[in-house]
Design a protein around this motif. Sequence first.
Motif, PDB file in Angstrom:
ATOM      1  N   LYS A  20       0.907  -0.861   0.152  1.00 42.08           N
ATOM      2  CA  LYS A  20       0.135   0.205  -0.159  1.00 42.08           C
ATOM      3  C   LYS A  20       0.908   1.367  -0.126  1.00 42.08           C
ATOM      4  O   LYS A  20       0.579   2.165  -0.756  1.00 42.08           O
ATOM      5  N   ARG A  21       2.212   1.585   0.769  1.00 43.48           N
ATOM      6  CA  ARG A  21       2.968   2.692   0.729  1.00 43.48           C
ATOM      7  C   ARG A  21       2.892   2.834  -0.835  1.00 43.48           C
ATOM      8  O   ARG A  21       3.155   3.893  -0.851  1.00 43.48           O
ATOM      9  N   GLU A  22       3.440   1.739  -1.717  1.00 44.21           N
ATOM     10  CA  GLU A  22       4.276   1.986  -2.798  1.00 44.21           C
ATOM     11  C   GLU A  22       2.902   2.738  -4.279  1.00 44.21           C
ATOM     12  O   GLU A  22       2.687   3.214  -4.442  1.00 44.21           O
ATOM     13  N   MET A  23       1.390   1.667  -3.850  1.00 41.85           N
ATOM     14  CA  MET A  23       0.753   2.440  -4.382  1.00 41.85           C
ATOM     15  C   MET A  23       0.556   3.900  -4.173  1.00 41.85           C
ATOM     16  O   MET A  23       0.451   4.217  -5.304  1.00 41.85           O
ATOM     17  N   ASP A  24       0.803   4.484  -3.219  1.00 44.86           N
ATOM     18  CA  ASP A  24       0.197   5.681  -2.228  1.00 44.86           C
ATOM     19  C   ASP A  24       1.196   6.343  -3.274  1.00 44.86           C
ATOM     20  O   ASP A  24       1.019   7.548  -4.108  1.00 44.86           O
ATOM     21  N   VAL A  25       2.240   5.563  -3.485  1.00 44.96           N
ATOM     22  CA  VAL A  25       3.935   6.709  -3.801  1.00 44.96           C
ATOM     23  C   VAL A  25       3.309   6.968  -5.627  1.00 44.96           C
ATOM     24  O   VAL A  25       3.139   8.175  -5.849  1.00 44.96           O
ATOM     25  N   LEU A  26       2.748   6.368  -6.602  1.00 41.29           N
ATOM     26  CA  LEU A  26       2.081   5.751  -7.562  1.00 41.29           C
ATOM     27  C   LEU A  26       0.963   6.325  -8.264  1.00 41.29           C
ATOM     28  O   LEU A  26       1.041   7.605  -8.148  1.00 41.29           O
ATOM     29  N   MET A  27       0.255   6.184  -6.895  1.00 43.79           N
ATOM     30  CA  MET A  27      -1.117   6.718  -7.426  1.00 43.79           C
ATOM     31  C   MET A  27      -0.802   8.426  -6.892  1.00 43.79           C
ATOM     32  O   MET A  27      -2.527   8.947  -7.754  1.00 43.79           O
ATOM     33  N   SER A  28       0.032   8.828  -6.277  1.00 44.19           N
ATOM     34  CA  SER A  28      -0.374  10.727  -6.595  1.00 44.19           C
ATOM     35  C   SER A  28      -0.149  11.317  -7.266  1.00 44.19           C
ATOM     36  O   SER A  28       0.259  12.350  -7.532  1.00 44.19           O
TER      37      SER A  28
END
Length: 402
Positions: free
Chosen positions: A64-72
Amino acid sequence: MSLIVKKFGGTSVADAQRLNHVAKLIVGDYKKGHDIVVVVSAQGDHTDRLINQAAEINPDGASKREMDVLMSAGEQISASLLAMAIEAMGCPAVSLMGWQAGFKTDSNYTFARIKRLEPDRIKAELAKKNVVVIAGFQGINQYDDITTFGRGGSDTSAVAVAATLKANLCQIYTDVDGVYTADPRLVTNAKKIPVITYDEMLELASLGAQVLNSRSVEMAKKYNVELEVRSSFTDEPGTLVKENVKMEKMVIRGVAKDTDLSTIYITGLNDAPGIAFKIFNRLAQHGIVVDLIMHTAESHGKTDIMFSIKGSDCTEAIKAIESLRDSLNFEAVEHDDDVAKISVVGSGIASHPGVAAKMFEALYEYGISIKMIATGEIKLSVIVAAKDADRGVKAVHDAFIQ
């Protein structure tokens, strides 16, 4: 001179033509002497493309941490491009990422909540007479990690800015020109609502109406932020969302449909104290929100419990319940994903008898069976088969709203 916060959704900034159109709207208000803060979403279906890319790279599911970096990244692109468009029209502008704008959040990656907003940078840029363009949907946690707020999170970003800066108005621009009594794409005779209360809008948003994010309405109510929902494509007046509304004779304000739904049915439970607590406490530990609940009468020492949750939580919910099998000794747990919820919302429901009967009659006349029912002060919801959802919305809308 007043301070206006404007939020633009993905369709409003989808391409260069629309970005330039939005920039003209902003520059027009800026030249009237207003201070302007803009919050933007990712362009069009950019977020979905990022999710698909992540799935290609890691089919088992990225952290989820890496998904947040990507999604932002999507909102960052929108913010910078819109700032460029505003500058090209001779108006000073600066883009800020969520962390630059001062959004401090908890560490619930992909669905973070705002703990506070430190607006010093925003105020400094406004003092320089810049239009401030903020990447919505994102902030930063105590570990300096980027976090995102979940679907519709840019609405929440905009309301947080408006509340913190005590803005005169928070305008939410979408691809529709206001809040309607039902989805106008589904119900052709749906009517636009000129003014609606926070509570009514909150119920409509939480029950499936997709015009506003429910968390943003909740925040607007808490801090008394007046919202205006309007289209970025027309000059038509929109819908005001506020605390005090001069009520019309209309008992029902709107009809909503939610198809992201599953029902779970646990059979053969021992009819003993604490059973329901153990089930719903375990679901809460997994972050699963339960909606409608039905508990059947005891028979031969056994009972059944049926409840509804978001469809996306179904797999996790089943696992959570199965982890209790040894302690609860239930017979079976089943689920149904082919269901939908139809709801009517209105402040007049509690004081007008016969609302439930009228809704049930409308569904009966269309041959639609009801699986579950839930009532509240300003809402009445039923669960029906997914295949009947659209017909059900039309039937109920016709029964209540002429």
